[in-house]
Enzyme design. Structure first.
Site, PDB file in Angstrom:
ATOM      1  N   THR A  89      79.608  71.531  41.603  1.00 26.78           N
ATOM      2  CA  THR A  89      79.350  70.106  41.381  1.00 26.78           C
ATOM      3  C   THR A  89      80.638  69.302  41.306  1.00 26.78           C
ATOM      4  OG1 THR A  89      77.660  70.953  39.913  1.00 26.78           O
ATOM      5  CG2 THR A  89      77.949  68.574  39.957  1.00 26.78           C
TER       6      THR A  89
ATOM      7  N   SER B  84      73.239  62.763  36.622  1.00 27.38           N
ATOM      8  CA  SER B  84      74.442  63.060  37.392  1.00 27.38           C
ATOM      9  C   SER B  84      74.146  64.079  38.477  1.00 27.38           C
ATOM     10  CB  SER B  84      75.561  63.540  36.469  1.00 27.38           C
ATOM     11  OG  SER B  84      75.095  64.523  35.596  1.00 27.38           O
ATOM     12  N   CYS B  85      74.915  63.986  39.554  1.00 24.29           N
ATOM     13  CA  CYS B  85      74.725  64.849  40.715  1.00 24.29           C
ATOM     14  C   CYS B  85      74.914  66.301  40.304  1.00 24.29           C
ATOM     15  CB  CYS B  85      75.694  64.472  41.840  1.00 24.29           C
ATOM     16  SG  CYS B  85      74.937  63.226  42.892  1.00 24.29           S
ATOM     17  N   PRO B  86      74.151  67.243  40.811  1.00 26.19           N
ATOM     18  CA  PRO B  86      73.255  67.073  41.974  1.00 26.19           C
ATOM     19  C   PRO B  86      71.815  66.693  41.648  1.00 26.19           C
ATOM     20  CG  PRO B  86      73.475  69.397  41.458  1.00 26.19           C
ATOM     21  CD  PRO B  86      74.271  68.653  40.423  1.00 26.19           C
TER      22      PRO B  86
ATOM     23  N   ASP C 285      75.385  57.475  39.182  1.00 22.52           N
ATOM     24  CA  ASP C 285      76.516  58.380  39.325  1.00 22.52           C
ATOM     25  C   ASP C 285      77.326  57.994  40.578  1.00 22.52           C
ATOM     26  OD1 ASP C 285      78.296  60.421  39.658  1.00 22.52           O
ATOM     27  OD2 ASP C 285      76.808  62.037  39.678  1.00 22.52           O
TER      28      ASP C 285
END
Lengths: 378, 81
Positions: free
Chosen positions: A192, B15-17, B42
């Site tokens: 990530t 937040s990613c993902p 994000d």
């Protein structure tokens, strides 16, 4: 009369807060920990069990051995919390009242949410890690595929660490040239965090580990031996290792204290429940957008303990809040590791992999039992 | 004919993902050509949605920002026969 502080869950967060509150409340609080098993498990060790570098027995200790003598332990499953009457119902039908409640129940893995994945391997449980090592010992070449079947999951670096340790393991057994390692990643990079990805990806390439991006595992066909993604791709495997989907504990979901996945909504700085008074949550239990890891629970614990102590004393909440601090080690194989540090205001940084980080991680794993649960490491 | 937005996803604060995964899941329910709009906060979602669109072949029709909220308009790809 002493205030009753009830803590559900005897993991990293629950245990540290229990010890700190009991120690620092000068007799003004009585602390009770409710834990379903009474066994404290050091989950970061599962990774090493999976590659035969650690024994399951070394990762477990009785919770009583980690709690101060003046903390009570109830070994039973909590089944319902009523935050209005401030009561917790246990499986036996017994009820415990509280003045201040900490939800430290953590997360659970739910592999059965992935169609066809029931027999897939995982190192996200103790039994799973032990079974995976048995399968690796019997493995004599072919394709090993590692994928992620749900976000968020505990210890974000773990899949990357696993492929590096797996590479070491297969080389030591002399079967690396007969084996493929494929890492399926939820994003178009290995990890990530972009900075860490940049560090790790060249090492993956150097070790011959294949990276497939935007592969979010949706289903498995165990008969044919393929795994398919939400994005519509399919990959064949001989041995499949999955990060299972995670969700909050059943008691949270059944009590209506969490969101649709059972994560407890809290203020990201104070860890207080957004809806109910005198209720806090810690570690994996919360919905805050930060890593689910023991490290987070560890750093949150001193904040939560100080807030509970202030509430017990009837004082104003302390000014010190949780700043989003996370610190993780990431094994990169061949006896080296790196670290990842960040908080809400500072983007992640990772040093170049080195032996000293691997030794620091090994040392932390060994000294954990004598430092962290007692609240001795800030 | 101008396609209407079939689905709107509020993924602010995640937040990613997670926004990518939730969008990928939602898109499975859509028919080819249908549009989904996504709201996220994000900043990492900007390059991530761009790359995801490119990799998966689901076109990113629009991408914008207003007051710290990013909006992405994605179209489910047509089935290749």
């Amino acid at each position: 009369m002493a205030a009753e502080v009830l803590i559900l869950g005897g993991g990293v967060g629950g245990t540290i807060v229990a010890n700190l509150v009991a120690k620092q409340s000068s007799g003004k609080a009585h602390v009770t920990v409710v834990d379903a098993t009474g066994i404290h498990v050091y989950q970061p060790g599962f990774l090493y069990v999976a590659v035969g570098q650690e024994r399951p027995a070394a990762l477990q200790r009785p919770e009583t051995s980690l709690l101060r003598d003046d903390v009570s332990l109830v070994v039973e499953r909590a089944v319902r919390v009523d935050p209005v009457t401030r009561k917790v119902l246990l499986e036996s039908g017994r009820t415990l009242g509280y003045d201040h409640l900490l939800l430290a129940t953590g997360s659970r893995t739910v592999m059965d949410e992935v169609p066809g994945a029931n027999d897939a391997h995982t190192f996200y449980t103790m039994d799973g890690a032990a079974r995976l090592f048995e399968a690796l010992e019997a493995f004599d070449g072919g394709s090993i595929v590692i994928g992620v079947a749900g976000i968020p999951y505990k210890c974000p670096p773990a899949p990357v660490e696993f492929v590096f340790l797996l590479d070491d393991y297969l080389r030591a057994r002399g079967i690396r040239d007969k084996s493929e390692i494929k890492l399926l990643s939820p994003l178009n990079r290995a990890f990530t965090i972009e900075a860490t990805s940049k560090l790790v990806q060249p090492i993956l390439a150097e070790r011959g580990i294949e990276l497939t991006g935007f592969f979010n595992v949706e289903s498995v066909d165990p008969v044919v031996g393929t795994v398919s993604s939400l994005e519509g791709e399919t990959v064949a495997y001989d041995l499949l290792v999955l990060v299972p989907p995670h969700r909050g504990q059943k008691v949270i979901e059944d009590s209506g204290l969490g969101d649709e996945r059972g994560w407890v909504p809290v203020d990201k700085n104070t860890l207080k429940h957004t809806q109910f008074e005198q209720v806090w949550a810690i570690g994996d239990t919360t919905n805050i957008p930060i890593s689910k890891s023991g490290s987070v629970a560890h750093y949150e614990a001193s904040v939560v303990a100080a807030e509970i102590i202030a509430a017990v004393r009837g004082e104003a909440a302390p000014a010190h809040v949780y700043d989003g601090k996370v610190m993780c080690f990431l094994e990169t194989g061949r006896g080296e590791a790196t670290t990842i540090r960040f908080d809400y205001d500072h983007p992640p940084v990772s040093p170049s992999p080195a032996r000293r980080w691997h030794w620091a991680k090994a040392l932390f794993n060994k000294t954990y039992w004598h430092t962290v649960p007692q609240g001795r490491l800030p | 004919m101008e396609a209407t937005i079939a689905l709107s996803l509020d993924l602010k604060g995640l937040s990613c993902p997670i926004p990518i995964v939730k969008t990928a899941m939602a898109m499975k329910q859509l028919a080819p050509g249908q549009l989904v709009e996504v709201f996220a906060t994000d900043p990492g979602s900007v390059p991530d949605f761009k790359a995801w669109s490119k990799t998966t072949g689901n076109p990113l029709i629009e991408s914008g920002e207003e007051g710290g909220v990013f909006r992405f308009l994605l179209k489910k790809k047509e089935v290749v026969r």
